[in-house]
Design a protein around this motif. Structure first.
Motif, PDB file in Angstrom:
ATOM      1  N   VAL A 367      27.145  46.365 -57.468  1.00  0.00           N
ATOM      2  CA  VAL A 367      25.964  46.087 -57.047  1.00  0.00           C
ATOM      3  C   VAL A 367      25.674  46.748 -55.677  1.00  0.00           C
ATOM      4  N   LEU A 368      24.804  47.767 -55.469  1.00  0.00           N
ATOM      5  CA  LEU A 368      24.626  48.842 -54.535  1.00  0.00           C
ATOM      6  C   LEU A 368      23.007  48.432 -53.955  1.00  0.00           C
ATOM      7  N   TYR A 369      23.125  48.462 -52.637  1.00  0.00           N
ATOM      8  CA  TYR A 369      21.784  48.363 -51.828  1.00  0.00           C
ATOM      9  C   TYR A 369      21.794  49.250 -50.759  1.00  0.00           C
ATOM     10  N   ARG A 370      20.641  49.476 -50.094  1.00  0.00           N
ATOM     11  CA  ARG A 370      20.394  50.321 -48.887  1.00  0.00           C
ATOM     12  C   ARG A 370      21.178  49.550 -47.634  1.00  0.00           C
ATOM     13  N   SER A 371      20.711  48.192 -47.523  1.00  0.00           N
ATOM     14  CA  SER A 371      21.208  47.522 -46.246  1.00  0.00           C
ATOM     15  C   SER A 371      21.833  46.265 -46.664  1.00  0.00           C
ATOM     16  N   HIS A 372      22.898  46.023 -45.835  1.00  0.00           N
ATOM     17  CA  HIS A 372      23.635  44.865 -45.999  1.00  0.00           C
ATOM     18  C   HIS A 372      23.062  43.315 -46.412  1.00  0.00           C
ATOM     19  N   TYR A 373      21.686  43.494 -45.485  1.00  0.00           N
ATOM     20  CA  TYR A 373      20.936  42.179 -45.715  1.00  0.00           C
ATOM     21  C   TYR A 373      20.476  41.845 -47.094  1.00  0.00           C
ATOM     22  N   MET A 391      33.204  42.043 -50.757  1.00  0.00           N
ATOM     23  CA  MET A 391      32.117  42.910 -50.268  1.00  0.00           C
ATOM     24  C   MET A 391      32.767  44.109 -49.545  1.00  0.00           C
ATOM     25  N   ARG A 392      32.092  45.091 -50.048  1.00  0.00           N
ATOM     26  CA  ARG A 392      32.479  46.521 -49.369  1.00  0.00           C
ATOM     27  C   ARG A 392      31.625  46.716 -48.326  1.00  0.00           C
ATOM     28  N   GLU A 540      22.783  23.401 -46.681  1.00  0.00           N
ATOM     29  CA  GLU A 540      22.692  24.162 -47.703  1.00  0.00           C
ATOM     30  C   GLU A 540      23.630  25.502 -47.478  1.00  0.00           C
ATOM     31  N   LEU A 541      23.414  26.002 -46.329  1.00  0.00           N
ATOM     32  CA  LEU A 541      24.036  27.397 -46.291  1.00  0.00           C
ATOM     33  C   LEU A 541      25.440  27.043 -45.925  1.00  0.00           C
ATOM     34  N   SER A 542      25.703  26.159 -45.366  1.00  0.00           N
ATOM     35  CA  SER A 542      27.275  25.781 -44.885  1.00  0.00           C
ATOM     36  C   SER A 542      27.958  25.425 -46.359  1.00  0.00           C
ATOM     37  N   LEU A 543      27.519  24.729 -47.304  1.00  0.00           N
ATOM     38  CA  LEU A 543      27.820  24.422 -48.432  1.00  0.00           C
ATOM     39  C   LEU A 543      28.050  25.876 -49.354  1.00  0.00           C
ATOM     40  N   GLN A 544      26.878  26.587 -49.382  1.00  0.00           N
ATOM     41  CA  GLN A 544      27.092  27.677 -49.979  1.00  0.00           C
ATOM     42  C   GLN A 544      28.099  28.818 -49.838  1.00  0.00           C
ATOM     43  N   SER A 545      28.504  28.942 -48.334  1.00  0.00           N
ATOM     44  CA  SER A 545      29.127  29.912 -47.699  1.00  0.00           C
ATOM     45  C   SER A 545      30.764  29.271 -47.717  1.00  0.00           C
ATOM     46  N   ALA A 546      30.869  28.049 -48.002  1.00  0.00           N
ATOM     47  CA  ALA A 546      32.218  27.561 -48.360  1.00  0.00           C
ATOM     48  C   ALA A 546      32.747  27.371 -49.567  1.00  0.00           C
ATOM     49  N   SER A 547      31.788  27.685 -50.492  1.00  0.00           N
ATOM     50  CA  SER A 547      32.073  27.369 -52.056  1.00  0.00           C
ATOM     51  C   SER A 547      32.116  28.772 -52.932  1.00  0.00           C
ATOM     52  N   GLY A 548      33.164  28.598 -53.944  1.00  0.00           N
ATOM     53  CA  GLY A 548      32.989  30.031 -54.746  1.00  0.00           C
ATOM     54  C   GLY A 548      33.106  31.335 -54.151  1.00  0.00           C
ATOM     55  N   GLY A 549      33.286  32.190 -54.942  1.00  0.00           N
ATOM     56  CA  GLY A 549      32.891  33.497 -54.741  1.00  0.00           C
ATOM     57  C   GLY A 549      33.953  34.275 -53.903  1.00  0.00           C
ATOM     58  N   ASP A 550      34.894  33.624 -53.538  1.00  0.00           N
ATOM     59  CA  ASP A 550      36.108  34.023 -52.621  1.00  0.00           C
ATOM     60  C   ASP A 550      37.237  34.762 -53.457  1.00  0.00           C
ATOM     61  N   VAL A 551      37.510  35.845 -52.987  1.00  0.00           N
ATOM     62  CA  VAL A 551      38.738  36.521 -53.740  1.00  0.00           C
ATOM     63  C   VAL A 551      39.877  36.162 -53.044  1.00  0.00           C
ATOM     64  N   ASP A 552      40.965  35.558 -53.638  1.00  0.00           N
ATOM     65  CA  ASP A 552      42.408  35.097 -53.287  1.00  0.00           C
ATOM     66  C   ASP A 552      43.186  36.369 -52.704  1.00  0.00           C
ATOM     67  N   ASP A 553      43.493  36.282 -51.534  1.00  0.00           N
ATOM     68  CA  ASP A 553      44.222  37.603 -50.987  1.00  0.00           C
ATOM     69  C   ASP A 553      45.569  37.599 -51.596  1.00  0.00           C
ATOM     70  N   ALA A 554      46.142  36.462 -52.154  1.00  0.00           N
ATOM     71  CA  ALA A 554      47.340  36.586 -52.932  1.00  0.00           C
ATOM     72  C   ALA A 554      47.292  37.061 -54.472  1.00  0.00           C
ATOM     73  N   ASP A 555      46.067  37.172 -54.714  1.00  0.00           N
ATOM     74  CA  ASP A 555      45.833  37.670 -56.127  1.00  0.00           C
ATOM     75  C   ASP A 555      45.199  39.076 -56.083  1.00  0.00           C
ATOM     76  N   SER A 564      27.988  46.557 -52.466  1.00  0.00           N
ATOM     77  CA  SER A 564      28.421  47.350 -51.299  1.00  0.00           C
ATOM     78  C   SER A 564      27.051  48.179 -50.977  1.00  0.00           C
ATOM     79  N   THR A 565      26.896  48.622 -49.980  1.00  0.00           N
ATOM     80  CA  THR A 565      25.969  49.621 -49.467  1.00  0.00           C
ATOM     81  C   THR A 565      26.195  50.905 -49.980  1.00  0.00           C
ATOM     82  N   VAL A 566      25.062  51.677 -50.247  1.00  0.00           N
ATOM     83  CA  VAL A 566      25.437  52.999 -50.933  1.00  0.00           C
ATOM     84  C   VAL A 566      26.165  53.813 -50.112  1.00  0.00           C
TER      85      VAL A 566
END
Length: 655
Positions: A367-373, A391-392, A540-555, A564-566
């Motif tokens: 998924v590409l976008y112009r700006s990070h926000y 995130m790239r 809600e932001l705290s719960l969202q940011s702490a749940s799911g979506g994370d890439v396991d560094d060991a895997d 990524s931005t373009v």
């Protein structure tokens, strides 16, 4: 047509150029010499062409040490030289290959005395340069002013050196926040240069400016290197700045066998100092140039390339060319209008799940976008659905330092016993460090009513920090009780108040990319309009940011969608691409619409589109909540100018 084989001095290697290359690449590789401009379109085998060109030069008797290969990463140079060695079957250790800074260092090691340095000079990396600027700041700063910190001064200094624009011209255009402290900035830069010379140091920018100085001021040395390098090849030439282009001209002036390889349609780094004019006006500097076009694309389907071609043709200032695909016909690119950014996030997440169910690896989806926000809502939706992503374009939204700063302000209002948040925000005040922050927290933690007690703690703050501390208290008072002291501000208004009452100035003085950070916070404000309660918003932001979506560094082999931005995605490719946020004022950016950079924004769109191999989705929200209520967004002009026969429009039902 005659077949070309490697010279007999390399027996057993039957490199058939005609067979290994397409006709366009073949023409480049077999050119005897002279100035060459190779316009290598996206996915057309640029690296292969450069590699075979170097192999061919060595085959015809050019010694490796008489070849200079300039790239923008050392990794690219090493990979090209590795491929050449594989082709010719022997070591090419003498070849000069690497980044401009790498080659500049090699030359200056031999001639540093000519530019006022002693042998064995040290090189400052960017972090070292920032620290030296901070030292200079402490020695020249007489009072608390808006003079930028070391990281921003590094950016200013680098742009001055690489674009060869005077500081008097640069500051009003690129850093208008600092117009009032221009003289102070000049003093710090002067001291910085003096310290480098006295300490026998060079920074990255010196490796270029002093390389050029050696060549300009010493005719014999210039003649030596321009004679030595019988062939000069420059990769990604569209990304060179003014200084780099001048160095290349000087180093290749004797033999004039200069091959510039790049794509004007992918020139997207002006904010870093890259000069589009270098590639555009190359034929003016080398009137006898031979121009080659690489247009046979091995990456994308004909349908995707058709859309890309019909977009970039709207640019006036360019070398006209049209990419052609070797792949069979595929699906039409999809244009997807959506109700708002939340439906956009929902559509992308659902389509990702569908693609995954169809056997497409998540690693092949970006998924590409112009700006990070613009990725904020999508990050939250992917997390909510448990779809792993990487995130790239930087840290995840809620890991960004400036977002954490804003949330810390809000947290102390809802939970005045939050030690981490208190310490974080008080250290934003000039003159307050860890010791004072601990002293303040110790008093806050003992108070019966911390938010009231902080207003009586001025005695714990040093005199130089007192003005900033009082501004901080004014801000807290507003957050705590609203404009009339009756109730806390609502989330969006509270974020806006933090930004406009000191934090925006802090960003501009501390970060080179302050404008991007302000955009992030403004997007956070828009998102917060959905909430009436600070506590609910933060939870809600705290719960969202702490749940799911994370890439396991060991895997490291775990599949994940790339966000990524373009700009970060240039040079990469994926099977399926989603380009989101395609609205005027967002992509293209507001800033570009007010300046002459609209064509660069279209080139950025072209880069985004040509990352896709098989499927392309162009998404844009129709409406947006802002501080004036529901507003309508215009589709990007890059969409509106496309003929309707190059895409298929998808209507997503509101659920």
């Amino acid at each position: 047509m005659k077949k070309y084989y490697l010279h007999r001095q390399y027996p057993g290697l039957n490199l058939n150029y005609e067979k290994e290359l397409n006709p366009e690449q073949f023409a480049v590789v077999m050119r005897p010499g002279g100035p060459m401009l190779v316009l290598a379109g996206a996915g057309t085998g640029k690296t292969r062409t450069v590699t075979y060109r170097v192999a061919r030069l060595i085959e015809t008797g050019i010694k490796p040490e008489n070849i200079l290969l300039l790239t923008f990463t050392n990794k690219a140079a090493k990979e090209m030289m590795r491929r050449v060695e594989f082709l010719i079957g022997r070591n090419i250790q003498g070849l000069w290959g690497g980044t401009f800074h790498h080659i500049g260092n090699m030359i200056l090691r031999r001639h540093c005395l000519l530019v006022g340095h002693r042998s064995g000079f040290s090189i400052l990396d960017r972090e070292d340069s920032k620290e030296l600027f901070d030292i200079c700041l402490t020695e020249t700063k007489k009072k608390e002013t808006m003079i930028p910190k070391g990281s921003v001064l590094c950016e200013i200094y680098s742009l001055i050196k690489n674009t060869e624009i005077s500081i008097d011209e640069l500051i009003p255009v690129r850093f208008p926040h600092f117009n009032d402290v221009l003289d102070e900035i000049k003093k710090v830069i002067t001291l910085y240069d003096e310290k480098k010379n006295s300490l026998n140091l060079m920074d990255f920018d010196d490796l270029l400016t002093k390389w050029k100085k050696v060549l300009l001021e010493n005719e014999k040395i210039k003649d030596y290197y321009s004679s030595k390098f019988m062939h000069v090849l420059v990769d990604e030439y569209q990304d060179t700045n003014k200084l780099q282009a001048e160095i290349v001209d000087l180093i290749s002036c004797s033999n004039r066998n200069m091959m510039a390889v790049g794509d004007d349609a992918q020139s997207i780094y002006s904010f870093r100092g890259a000069d589009f004019e270098n590639i555009l006006k190359f034929p003016d500097r080398y009137p006898d140039v031979t121009i080659f076009n690489l247009t046979i694309n091995y990456r994308s389907t004909p349908e995707i390339l058709n859309l890309a071609n019909r977009s970039i043709i709207n640019n006036v200032r360019q070398f006209q060319k049209e990419l052609h695909s070797v792949k069979g016909s595929g699906t039409m690119p999809c244009l997807v209008p959506l109700k708002d950014v939340f439906q956009q996030a929902d559509f992308v997440a659902q389509r990702v799940l569908d693609l995954s169910a169809d056997g497409i690896s998540l690693n092949e989806i970006a998924v590409l976008y112009r700006s990070h926000y613009q990725s904020m809502e999508l990050q939250m939706e992917l997390q909510r659905r448990g779809i792993p992503f990487e995130m790239r374009s930087g840290l995840k939204f809620f890991e960004l330092a400036h977002i954490k700063d804003i949330l810390s302000f809000l947290r102390v209002v809802t939970n005045p016993y939050d030690e981490l948040s208190w310490k974080r925000i008080v250290k934003l005040i000039p003159g307050i460090g860890n010791i004072t922050a601990k002293r303040l927290w110790d008093s806050i933690s003992r108070a019966e009513s911390p938010l009231d007690a902080i207003f009586n703690m001025g005695r714990l703050v040093s005199k130089k920090a007192l003005d900033g501390f009082h501004l901080f208290l004014d801000l807290l008072k507003m957050l705590k009780g609203g404009e009339h002291g009756d109730a806390p501000l609502q989330p969006s208004a509270a974020i806006g108040h933090i930004l406009r009452h000191g934090y925006e100035d802090y960003l501009y003085s501390h970060y080179p990319n302050a404008e991007d950070r302000v955009e992030d916070i403004e997007q956070m404000m828009r998102f917060a309009l959905k909430y009436n309660s600070l506590e609910t918003f933060i939870s809600e932001l705290s719960l969202q940011s702490a749940s799911g979506g994370d890439v396991d560094d060991a895997d490291e082999d775990r599949e994940c969608v790339i966000l990524s931005t373009v700009h970060q995605a240039k040079g990469l490719e994926w099977s399926t691409i989603f380009v989101i946020g395609l609205n005027d004022g967002r992509f293209p950016s507001v800033k570009s619409l007010r300046t002459e950079y609209e064509e660069e924004e279209r080139r950025l769109f072209y880069v985004a589109v040509t990352r896709a191999k098989d499927e392309l989705y162009l998404c844009y929200p129709i409406t947006s909540d802002d501080w004036h209520g529901l507003g309508f967004l215009r589709p990007s002009r890059f969409i509106k100018e496309l003929p309707e026969d190059v895409y298929e429009e998808i209507i997503v039902e509101d659920v």
